[in-house]
Design a protein around this motif. Structure first.
Motif, short mmCIF file in Angstrom:
data_model
loop_
_atom_site.label_atom_id
_atom_site.label_comp_id
_atom_site.label_asym_id
_atom_site.label_seq_id
_atom_site.Cartn_x
_atom_site.Cartn_y
_atom_site.Cartn_z
N LYS A 32 -16.03 9.07 9.64
CA LYS A 32 -15.61 9.41 11.01
C LYS A 32 -14.10 9.25 11.17
CE LYS A 32 -15.88 6.05 13.86
NZ LYS A 32 -16.43 4.95 14.69
N HIS A 33 -13.59 8.10 10.76
CA HIS A 33 -12.16 7.85 10.95
C HIS A 33 -11.31 8.78 10.08
CE1 HIS A 33 -13.10 3.63 12.58
NE2 HIS A 33 -12.64 4.38 13.58
N ARG A 36 -11.25 12.09 11.71
CA ARG A 36 -10.53 12.01 12.99
C ARG A 36 -9.02 12.02 12.78
NH1 ARG A 36 -13.12 7.53 16.56
NH2 ARG A 36 -14.59 9.20 17.03
N ALA A 60 -19.41 9.87 17.50
CA ALA A 60 -18.16 10.59 17.25
C ALA A 60 -18.32 12.07 17.53
CB ALA A 60 -17.71 10.36 15.81
N PRO A 61 -18.59 12.44 18.78
CA PRO A 61 -18.77 13.86 19.08
C PRO A 61 -17.55 14.71 18.77
CG PRO A 61 -18.66 12.54 21.09
CD PRO A 61 -18.78 11.59 19.96
N ASP A 62 -16.37 14.08 18.69
CA ASP A 62 -15.15 14.83 18.39
C ASP A 62 -15.15 15.39 16.97
OD1 ASP A 62 -15.02 11.99 17.84
OD2 ASP A 62 -12.93 12.27 17.24
N VAL A 63 -15.93 14.77 16.06
CA VAL A 63 -16.00 15.29 14.69
C VAL A 63 -17.42 15.71 14.33
CG1 VAL A 63 -14.00 13.97 13.90
CG2 VAL A 63 -16.28 12.95 13.71
N GLU A 64 -18.28 15.81 15.32
CA GLU A 64 -19.68 16.14 15.06
C GLU A 64 -19.82 17.47 14.31
OE1 GLU A 64 -23.79 17.12 17.57
OE2 GLU A 64 -21.94 16.60 18.63
N GLU A 66 -17.73 19.00 12.35
CA GLU A 66 -17.23 18.89 10.98
C GLU A 66 -18.21 18.12 10.11
OE1 GLU A 66 -13.85 19.98 8.47
OE2 GLU A 66 -14.91 20.71 10.22
#
Length: 252
Positions: A32-33, A36, A60-64, A66
């Motif tokens: 995730k990190h 991100r 982590a919906p911001d990288v879901e 990907e």
């Protein structure tokens, strides 16, 4: 696995990536990190891809998207010495060293660089990277034999190596800036203002700052400590110094 790929193909790609020096991201939080903060992630394998996608949707919906695109099913037990409880591992490209050194040497700096002088404990170094990323430090550099990109360091840092600059340097290649070395004989840190371009140097818990780095120091700095207490954990010392410096501004 992608269409047309066998389990043997996936395993071969993984082992090739390890042989090429790609960085192991062990567990979902490291993945995730890394995503991100812009890592080039080459391979993501999971025991249960649907469970990993569900984790991404929750945490982590911001990288879901990907995570969903990259993750392939594969048995990890034959590829890793120990499978992370989240059942996922990835391989990513290590950032370019020349670019990292250039970033460390660029002035003016918005935040200090943490210098670890001959650290020994891989987990402690990872914890320092995690702290540096959280405080917005310019980077973490190490002197000595320890590789700050060792898989155990990356694991302890939860993949946040990609959120700052992490490099191994020598005494001759220290980044520019006033050197503040943590030492019991130094001036109480509470009486000082640490500048943004500072190098904050920390020795090992057992041996402290090396004589050669101590000699190079512009300032010796001591953390407040009760008498008869031997030392703080390395990551604790770094956290105290970065907190005294000030940390990131209001990002709301």
């Amino acid at each position: 696995m992608s269409k047309g790929q066998s389990a043997d193909d996936v395993e071969r790609q993984w082992r090739d990536g390890v042989g090429q020096g790609l960085v192991l991201l062990d567990g979902f939080h490291a993945l995730k990190h890394a995503l991100r903060f812009g890592a080039e992630v080459r391979t993501v394998l999971a025991e249960d891809p649907d469970a990993v996608r569900a984790l991404a949707a929750e945490l982590a919906p911001d990288v879901e998207a990907e995570v969903a695109r990259l993750t392939r099913a594969a048995p990890l037990k034959g590829l890793l010495a120990r499978v992370h409880p989240t059942g996922v591992a990835a391989l990513a490209v290590r950032p370019d060293r020349a670019a990292g050194l250039a970033a460390l040497g660029r002035l003016p700096r918005p935040a200090p660089v943490v210098v670890l002088d001959n650290p020994r404990n891989l987990g402690n170094v990872g914890a320092v990277v995690r702290l540096a990323a959280g405080f917005g430090a310019t980077g973490v550099v190490t002197r000595g034999d320890l590789d700050p990109w060792h898989p155990n360091v990356v694991r302890a840092g939860a993949g946040l190596h990609y959120a700052t600059t992490v490099e191994r340097i020598t005494l001759d290649t220290l980044p520019p800036g006033p050197l503040y070395a943590l030492d019991p004989e130094g001036e109480d840190i509470r009486a000082l203002t640490l500048p943004d371009d500072a190098l904050l140097a920390f020795g090992s818990e057992r041996h402290g700052i090396s004589p050669e780095l101590r000699e190079r120091a512009d300032h010796l700095v001591a953390l407040p400590m009760r008498p008869q207490v031997s030392s703080y954990n390395l990551a604790t010392s770094v956290a105290m110094a970065l907190f005294h410096w000030g940390g990131p501004g209001d990002t709301a």
